[in-house]
Design a protein around this motif. Structure first.
Motif, PDB file in Angstrom:
ATOM      1  N   PHE A  86       0.830  -1.200   0.000  1.00  0.00           N
ATOM      2  CA  PHE A  86       0.000   0.000   0.000  1.00  0.00           C
ATOM      3  C   PHE A  86       0.871   1.259   0.000  1.00  0.00           C
ATOM      4  N   ILE A  87       1.990   1.201   0.713  1.00  0.00           N
ATOM      5  CA  ILE A  87       2.919   2.337   0.734  1.00  0.00           C
ATOM      6  C   ILE A  87       3.594   2.476  -0.626  1.00  0.00           C
ATOM      7  N   ALA A  88       4.008   1.353  -1.205  1.00  0.00           N
ATOM      8  CA  ALA A  88       4.649   1.385  -2.520  1.00  0.00           C
ATOM      9  C   ALA A  88       3.701   1.911  -3.590  1.00  0.00           C
ATOM     10  N   ASP A  89       2.426   1.567  -3.500  1.00  0.00           N
ATOM     11  CA  ASP A  89       1.440   2.040  -4.475  1.00  0.00           C
ATOM     12  C   ASP A  89       1.317   3.556  -4.485  1.00  0.00           C
ATOM     13  N   GLN A  90       1.720   4.206  -3.414  1.00  0.00           N
ATOM     14  CA  GLN A  90       1.652   5.665  -3.324  1.00  0.00           C
ATOM     15  C   GLN A  90       2.956   6.332  -3.769  1.00  0.00           C
ATOM     16  N   GLY A  91       3.912   5.546  -4.232  1.00  0.00           N
ATOM     17  CA  GLY A  91       5.201   6.095  -4.645  1.00  0.00           C
ATOM     18  C   GLY A  91       6.028   6.581  -3.478  1.00  0.00           C
ATOM     19  N   ALA A  92       5.745   6.073  -2.293  1.00  0.00           N
ATOM     20  CA  ALA A  92       6.410   6.556  -1.084  1.00  0.00           C
ATOM     21  C   ALA A  92       7.712   5.831  -0.797  1.00  0.00           C
ATOM     22  N   ASP A  93       8.131   4.967  -1.687  1.00  0.00           N
ATOM     23  CA  ASP A  93       9.379   4.240  -1.453  1.00  0.00           C
ATOM     24  C   ASP A  93      10.378   4.542  -2.566  1.00  0.00           C
ATOM     25  N   GLN A  94      10.503   5.793  -2.905  1.00  0.00           N
ATOM     26  CA  GLN A  94      11.303   6.191  -4.061  1.00  0.00           C
ATOM     27  C   GLN A  94      12.713   5.638  -4.024  1.00  0.00           C
ATOM     28  N   CYS A  95      13.478   5.946  -3.008  1.00  0.00           N
ATOM     29  CA  CYS A  95      14.831   5.385  -2.947  1.00  0.00           C
ATOM     30  C   CYS A  95      14.873   4.155  -2.052  1.00  0.00           C
ATOM     31  N   GLY A  96      13.927   4.041  -1.131  1.00  0.00           N
ATOM     32  CA  GLY A  96      13.826   2.864  -0.280  1.00  0.00           C
ATOM     33  C   GLY A  96      14.692   2.882   0.961  1.00  0.00           C
ATOM     34  N   PHE A  97      15.559   3.857   1.100  1.00  0.00           N
ATOM     35  CA  PHE A  97      16.489   3.846   2.222  1.00  0.00           C
ATOM     36  C   PHE A  97      15.779   3.962   3.566  1.00  0.00           C
ATOM     37  N   CYS A  98      14.720   4.763   3.633  1.00  0.00           N
ATOM     38  CA  CYS A  98      14.024   4.986   4.899  1.00  0.00           C
ATOM     39  C   CYS A  98      12.973   3.919   5.194  1.00  0.00           C
ATOM     40  N   ASN A  99      12.658   3.073   4.219  1.00  0.00           N
ATOM     41  CA  ASN A  99      11.554   2.124   4.372  1.00  0.00           C
ATOM     42  C   ASN A  99      11.628   1.251   5.620  1.00  0.00           C
ATOM     43  N   PRO A 100      12.766   0.634   5.953  1.00  0.00           N
ATOM     44  CA  PRO A 100      12.762  -0.231   7.146  1.00  0.00           C
ATOM     45  C   PRO A 100      12.334   0.507   8.417  1.00  0.00           C
ATOM     46  N   GLY A 101      12.793   1.723   8.604  1.00  0.00           N
ATOM     47  CA  GLY A 101      12.385   2.491   9.787  1.00  0.00           C
ATOM     48  C   GLY A 101      10.905   2.789   9.780  1.00  0.00           C
ATOM     49  N   PHE A 102      10.378   3.202   8.619  1.00  0.00           N
ATOM     50  CA  PHE A 102       8.938   3.454   8.514  1.00  0.00           C
ATOM     51  C   PHE A 102       8.137   2.189   8.782  1.00  0.00           C
ATOM     52  N   VAL A 103       8.569   1.083   8.220  1.00  0.00           N
ATOM     53  CA  VAL A 103       7.839  -0.176   8.395  1.00  0.00           C
ATOM     54  C   VAL A 103       7.859  -0.599   9.856  1.00  0.00           C
ATOM     55  N   MET A 104       9.013  -0.521  10.509  1.00  0.00           N
ATOM     56  CA  MET A 104       9.103  -0.924  11.911  1.00  0.00           C
ATOM     57  C   MET A 104       8.197  -0.052  12.784  1.00  0.00           C
ATOM     58  N   ASN A 105       8.196   1.246  12.542  1.00  0.00           N
ATOM     59  CA  ASN A 105       7.343   2.132  13.339  1.00  0.00           C
ATOM     60  C   ASN A 105       5.871   1.948  13.015  1.00  0.00           C
ATOM     61  N   THR A 106       5.554   1.628  11.762  1.00  0.00           N
ATOM     62  CA  THR A 106       4.159   1.371  11.408  1.00  0.00           C
ATOM     63  C   THR A 106       3.671   0.089  12.088  1.00  0.00           C
ATOM     64  N   ILE A 107       4.505  -0.931  12.123  1.00  0.00           N
ATOM     65  CA  ILE A 107       4.132  -2.167  12.830  1.00  0.00           C
ATOM     66  C   ILE A 107       3.857  -1.856  14.301  1.00  0.00           C
ATOM     67  N   ALA A 108       4.749  -1.103  14.932  1.00  0.00           N
ATOM     68  CA  ALA A 108       4.560  -0.757  16.349  1.00  0.00           C
ATOM     69  C   ALA A 108       3.287   0.068  16.536  1.00  0.00           C
ATOM     70  N   LEU A 109       3.050   1.018  15.642  1.00  0.00           N
ATOM     71  CA  LEU A 109       1.843   1.853  15.726  1.00  0.00           C
ATOM     72  C   LEU A 109       0.585   0.997  15.637  1.00  0.00           C
ATOM     73  N   LEU A 110       0.519   0.131  14.627  1.00  0.00           N
ATOM     74  CA  LEU A 110      -0.693  -0.661  14.419  1.00  0.00           C
ATOM     75  C   LEU A 110      -0.905  -1.702  15.508  1.00  0.00           C
ATOM     76  N   ARG A 111       0.163  -2.155  16.132  1.00  0.00           N
ATOM     77  CA  ARG A 111       0.014  -3.055  17.282  1.00  0.00           C
ATOM     78  C   ARG A 111      -0.579  -2.305  18.470  1.00  0.00           C
ATOM     79  N   GLU A 112      -0.135  -1.068  18.641  1.00  0.00           N
ATOM     80  CA  GLU A 112      -0.598  -0.248  19.767  1.00  0.00           C
ATOM     81  C   GLU A 112      -1.973   0.355  19.508  1.00  0.00           C
ATOM     82  N   ASN A 113      -2.206   0.761  18.273  1.00  0.00           N
ATOM     83  CA  ASN A 113      -3.443   1.461  17.918  1.00  0.00           C
ATOM     84  C   ASN A 113      -3.893   0.965  16.546  1.00  0.00           C
ATOM     85  N   PRO A 114      -4.763  -0.029  16.492  1.00  0.00           N
ATOM     86  CA  PRO A 114      -5.163  -0.631  15.213  1.00  0.00           C
ATOM     87  C   PRO A 114      -5.964   0.301  14.294  1.00  0.00           C
TER      88      PRO A 114
END
Length: 151
Positions: A86-114
């Motif tokens: 879903f993030i890739a479909d928005q063109g939000a992974d242009q270079c991809g360098f920041c993706n792991p940090g975003f993904v890890m924080n999104t996982i933590a966010l959705l676990r805490e607040n679905p």
């Protein structure tokens, strides 16, 4: 000093130097999604989950993780695969360098607040540096994922 850390479900016991950073310990053990960026705890590229809480591994000594459970993106592929498209479909992974940090924080966010609001998503992801996309693509991707999940 000897430490024992559970990394992505695998117990690792090792002799380390007291000043070894958690990021270096993890990368030594094949966790290459944990990236070195600013080394000042400002970019979020090195985010990992320690006992399910996001921490910046560039600012945590490996000795502090002794006895704890650490998860990196390598250990959370199945959970991450639910929304990264879903993030890739928005063109939000242009270079991809920041993706792991975003993904890890999104996982933590959705676990805490679905079902977070847009402002809660922005607040949770605020510590992630992205030079390509301006953050709106990540927000739209997460929002689209949440909307699709509700259907």
């Amino acid at each position: 000093m000897e430490i024992i850390i559970k990394v992505n479900g695998r117990r690792i016991a090792e002799q380390i130097e007291p000043d070894l950073l958690l990021i270096d310990f993890l990368r030594k053990h094949g966790c290459y999604s944990v990236k070195r960026g600013c080394e000042t705890a400002n970019c979020g590229l090195c985010t990992v989950l320690m006992d399910n809480t996001p921490v910046l591994s560039c600012s945590v000594l490996a000795a502090r993780a002794d006895g704890h459970e650490i998860y990196t993106l390598e250990g959370l592929q199945e959970e991450a695969s639910e929304f990264v498209g879903f993030i890739a479909d928005q063109g939000a992974d242009q270079c991809g360098f920041c993706n792991p940090g975003f993904v890890m924080n999104t996982i933590a966010l959705l676990r805490e607040n679905p079902d977070p609001t847009d402002d809660e998503i922005r607040a949770y992801l605020a510590g992630n540096l992205c030079r390509c996309s301006g953050y709106e693509g990540q927000l739209r991707g997460i929002r689209n994922f949440l909307d699709q999940r509700r259907k």
